[in-house]
Design an enzyme around this catalytic site. Sequence first.
Site, PDB file in Angstrom:
ATOM      1  CD  GLN A  20     -51.269 -54.292  16.029  1.00  0.00           C
ATOM      2  OE1 GLN A  20     -52.227 -54.604  15.341  1.00  0.00           O
ATOM      3  NE2 GLN A  20     -50.074 -54.041  15.512  1.00  0.00           N
ATOM      4  CB  CYS A  21     -55.191 -57.215  22.639  1.00  0.00           C
ATOM      5  SG  CYS A  21     -56.578 -57.957  23.521  1.00  0.00           S
ATOM      6  N   GLY A  22     -57.313 -54.860  23.153  1.00  0.00           N
ATOM      7  CA  GLY A  22     -57.869 -53.985  24.179  1.00  0.00           C
ATOM      8  C   GLY A  22     -57.327 -54.287  25.564  1.00  0.00           C
ATOM      9  CG  PHE A  23     -58.027 -57.682  27.493  1.00  0.00           C
ATOM     10  CD1 PHE A  23     -58.793 -57.103  28.487  1.00  0.00           C
ATOM     11  CD2 PHE A  23     -58.642 -58.573  26.631  1.00  0.00           C
ATOM     12  CE1 PHE A  23     -60.151 -57.394  28.624  1.00  0.00           C
ATOM     13  CE2 PHE A  23     -59.988 -58.876  26.748  1.00  0.00           C
ATOM     14  CZ  PHE A  23     -60.751 -58.281  27.744  1.00  0.00           C
ATOM     15  CB  THR A  24     -52.266 -54.317  24.729  1.00  0.00           C
ATOM     16  OG1 THR A  24     -52.619 -55.223  23.677  1.00  0.00           O
ATOM     17  CG2 THR A  24     -50.769 -54.071  24.683  1.00  0.00           C
TER      18      THR A  24
END
Length: 144
Positions: A20-24
């Site tokens: 659930q990360c912006g970098f996912t």
Amino acid sequence: MAPLADYRGQVLLIVNTASQCGFTPQYAGLEALQRRYGPRGFSVLAFPCNQFGRQEPGDAAEIAAFCTTRYDVTFPVFAKVEVNGAGADPVFRYLKHEAPGALGTEAVKWNFTKFLVDRDGRVVKRFAPATNPEKIAGEIERLL
């Protein structure tokens, strides 16, 4: 999941991940590297971590399902670990010691920090979370 010893002699890109990360979306780029270089003795090793913004809340089954259904990941996704603090996984203690981050600090700053390891187990370089996996291809190529 297989023990790390199973990857001895390979070039590795070890990454702390989160669903659930912006970098996912980097999972797609990591998988592209796996497919491109896997046959030549390379592997991405993902270690989910919930220490940054609680962006990996799922259990092992949920994380595995997410990785395979959303990004068709074929590389190993290990059990969730801590990368910083007293409970830091020994793998990450070693990686951080061998390749400190900016300003010489060892702490992992966020999800998707990447560590490139050569065939002899030496940590060659640390890459920031914002570094797209595709930008690491040349470094991988040199080690293979």
